[in-house]
Write an enzyme that holds these catalytic residues in place. Structure first.
Site, mmCIF file in Angstrom:
data_model
loop_
_atom_site.group_PDB
_atom_site.id
_atom_site.type_symbol
_atom_site.label_atom_id
_atom_site.label_comp_id
_atom_site.label_asym_id
_atom_site.label_seq_id
_atom_site.Cartn_x
_atom_site.Cartn_y
_atom_site.Cartn_z
ATOM 1 N N GLU A 33 0.822 -1.200 0.000
ATOM 2 C CA GLU A 33 0.000 0.000 0.000
ATOM 3 C C GLU A 33 0.866 1.264 0.000
ATOM 4 O O GLU A 33 1.863 1.350 0.694
ATOM 5 C CB GLU A 33 -0.927 0.015 1.226
ATOM 6 C CG GLU A 33 -1.953 -1.118 1.224
ATOM 7 C CD GLU A 33 -2.970 -1.027 0.083
ATOM 8 O OE1 GLU A 33 -3.096 0.063 -0.521
ATOM 9 O OE2 GLU A 33 -3.606 -2.053 -0.215
ATOM 10 N N ARG A 68 -18.249 -0.637 5.632
ATOM 11 C CA ARG A 68 -19.376 -1.242 4.913
ATOM 12 C C ARG A 68 -19.986 -2.377 5.740
ATOM 13 O O ARG A 68 -21.161 -2.708 5.597
ATOM 14 C CB ARG A 68 -18.889 -1.784 3.560
ATOM 15 C CG ARG A 68 -19.964 -2.122 2.570
ATOM 16 C CD ARG A 68 -19.386 -2.445 1.204
ATOM 17 N NE ARG A 68 -18.431 -3.534 1.224
ATOM 18 C CZ ARG A 68 -18.741 -4.836 1.340
ATOM 19 N NH1 ARG A 68 -19.988 -5.206 1.455
ATOM 20 N NH2 ARG A 68 -17.799 -5.766 1.331
ATOM 21 N N CYS A 108 -8.175 -2.157 7.923
ATOM 22 C CA CYS A 108 -6.818 -2.197 7.350
ATOM 23 C C CYS A 108 -6.279 -0.776 7.162
ATOM 24 O O CYS A 108 -5.161 -0.469 7.575
ATOM 25 C CB CYS A 108 -6.817 -2.935 6.006
ATOM 26 S SG CYS A 108 -7.088 -4.714 6.169
ATOM 27 N N HIS A 112 -1.230 -5.853 1.630
ATOM 28 C CA HIS A 112 -2.454 -6.647 1.493
ATOM 29 C C HIS A 112 -2.160 -7.940 0.740
ATOM 30 O O HIS A 112 -1.436 -7.931 -0.251
ATOM 31 C CB HIS A 112 -3.528 -5.853 0.724
ATOM 32 C CG HIS A 112 -4.490 -5.134 1.615
ATOM 33 N ND1 HIS A 112 -4.695 -3.781 1.560
ATOM 34 C CD2 HIS A 112 -5.335 -5.593 2.590
ATOM 35 C CE1 HIS A 112 -5.624 -3.430 2.454
ATOM 36 N NE2 HIS A 112 -6.011 -4.508 3.091
#
Lengths: 213, 213, 213, 213
Positions: free
Chosen positions: A78, A88, A141, A165
């Site tokens: 990342e 979500r 995350c 990830h």
């Protein structure tokens, strides 16, 4: 050199978290550095608290957090974490923050303090797929990556750090349609090369790793 | 109220840019606001220069830049722009910056100054697919969005602004495998509702629009 | 010339079937041919019974059945139907046959009796995405296509026929992740050109439309 | 029991063929059966000629051909081969047949003479992703599978046979966007379980393995 590597427990209805499965089987030494492995709860606030406790106890030179990105095709290093939680689904303790800041006085975003291009190159040089990612999402995350980089900015300026990830592993996609996976052995190997890239490169290399959109 | 809407010229080997095709057929009035439409070159530095010239001339209340995100399935309203150029391909004048800052003294990132959730809801309430996106990439789209938000931060604090990405249109995917598209009529309609959402909502709504990774 | 065009009612939890929505708004004349439009139940045995009843009543020169293929990116003209029912979900009356023959004395498969390459070309020449597909699945769509071609083989050798699959329409993918769609207007247009291609070409053209796997 | 397992050489610009890489490292005994491994050229007519020569020489009880299906997410056991060649690219000797029959007097299609559902179940029971596929394409893979089943039908009625497609391996997707892969170790393992399923099941099991479209 000491490297702290963390991974989350399972979340989102999955029975396992490939990030933790891979992290716990990493070698104890990579590229001459000592590897300390820790599990982090998939819970918004507690994840950063747990991380800081491990940083305090271990005083690592580099901290790399690892998480699952179900649906991705490659190991992804990342680039950036943003100062927002927008969940979500609920985390493992039922929290579901929407559009709240992670740290009120934090920057809008922090860039990984890692040689991300060199890490990707080390993995792909060893024939495993890896890429730079420009979003760690807005769930736990991203939250933990942001917390880590905030801690580096405010309290541990000598420490380096970032987030990786990993895809699903094959057993997670048996009942899913058109979801990519990477074997646990390959994830372990790819993580090892990514860590090697982090340990061995003070400066990043200049190599395009961007995306058009 | 006055809304400046910009779109890029074609790039990356495409003969058309659906963003510009859609923007140029927008109505001149949406939700009572005057819509000013302008084309922007897909060139790193010049894109922001062109944008500022239009802002200076028009003094809009809201500026929304629109770009093509080939491969996406829905209209996407961008949440954040990051302070980095990392070009996988050359722009329309041969520039290919790698890991350079857009503005040396800019923030690491700027969040869209728009009610992005309300904009998405206005589109989906009218039966067209839309979503919040957490990355505008690292090419000219992110560059321009960052430039717009930097200008808002430094020079035009009264102005609102942000970025919308649109999918390919059908004729662009005829020779591509497994690439989604949206008809030009639907893109025009979805943009219109997104603009309506921006014009009519001073504050954003609280509604999850996040991603796990 | 008379063309019978059928489409299924909704199934699989969807509120609408884009195939039927598009078929019912087709013009009554395409390329000089009379277009007769009928709805067919998404039920294994009854679908073929209903189809034969319409064929008996209308005596069409060409019969084309249309169905929804959720997830596909283009209009797809089916090449072949196979002699097997293998249902992953129940049909609209609760039937879920597994690995049963459609007609015991039928061929293993029947190829569409249509100029499928010419039909695809007619659509793509008009800037809409279309392709040949090599599988109509093993649910009611394949069942009906097989039934149609079986009837042509056994009882109506003068009739031509085949099957076209259409993507979701935009409103069906609002709550789905990474599912392509095509606007109803575009599906209507693409179907119209595909029918024109069928009406105007006695022989197919020679043009690769295959897939590697 | 003797099982002949074949795999193709690389094609379509790939430097390796994961099917052959995996087949050549299979154990020489699986579930008590002797495994004979052979390479087949990715050339339309020659592939069937080479296959028949190996069948003549080895007199296997079961013949399973293995090929690469770049882009697929799981090991896929093919259900059916169709009597058509339609090549989107040239084979390894420059042939590119379009819409020609493989055998003029062959059936329109042949179904695999294998317990395909039992094979898939054996793989997924061991935590690796597998599925039934309803199309082997229209290139050399379908051609060879059709040829094998034609030979079974016409000359070797005692022999069983079919086709398995395997995904890319990780090194093949490093420079590709959004293409799934499976590790060579996992492909070897999955193939081994699929072969075990073929060796140990005279009759197939009743278990849905179909697709809607």
């Amino acid at each position: 050199m000491k490297v702290l590597v963390t991974a989350f427990d399972p979340f989102g209805g999955e029975a396992i978290n490939p990030a933790f499965e891979a992290v716990k089987i990493l070698e104890d030494q990579i590229a001459g550095a000592e590897i300390i492995k820790k599990e982090i709860p998939t819970v918004f606030e507690k994840s950063i608290e747990a991380l800081e406790k491990y940083i305090e106890a271990e005083k690592p030179d580099i901290t790399i957090c690892v998480g699952q990105a179900g649906g991705r095709y490659k190991l992804s290093v990342e680039r950036v974490a943003i100062n927002v939680d927008d969940a979500r689904i609920e985390d493992n303790e039922g929290n579901q923050p929407i559009d709240t800041k992670i740290f009120a006085e934090g920057a809008n975003a922090y860039f990984a303090e890692l040689p991300i291009k060199a890490m990707v190159k080390e993995v792909t040089d060893h024939k495993l797929p890896a890429e730079v990612s420009n979003t760690a999402g807005t769930f736990v995350c991203n939250h933990l990556m942001y917390g880590l980089l905030y801690l580096i900015d405010k309290k541990y300026p000598e420490m380096k750090g970032g987030f990786i990830h990993v895809p699903f592993i094959p057993e997670q996609v048996i009942d899913k349609k058109e979801k990519a996976s990477m074997s646990l052995a390959n994830i372990k190997e790819a993580l090892t090369y990514a860590l090697k890239g982090a340990v061995e490169n003070d400066e990043d290399i200049t190599k395009s790793g961007g995306k058009i959109s």
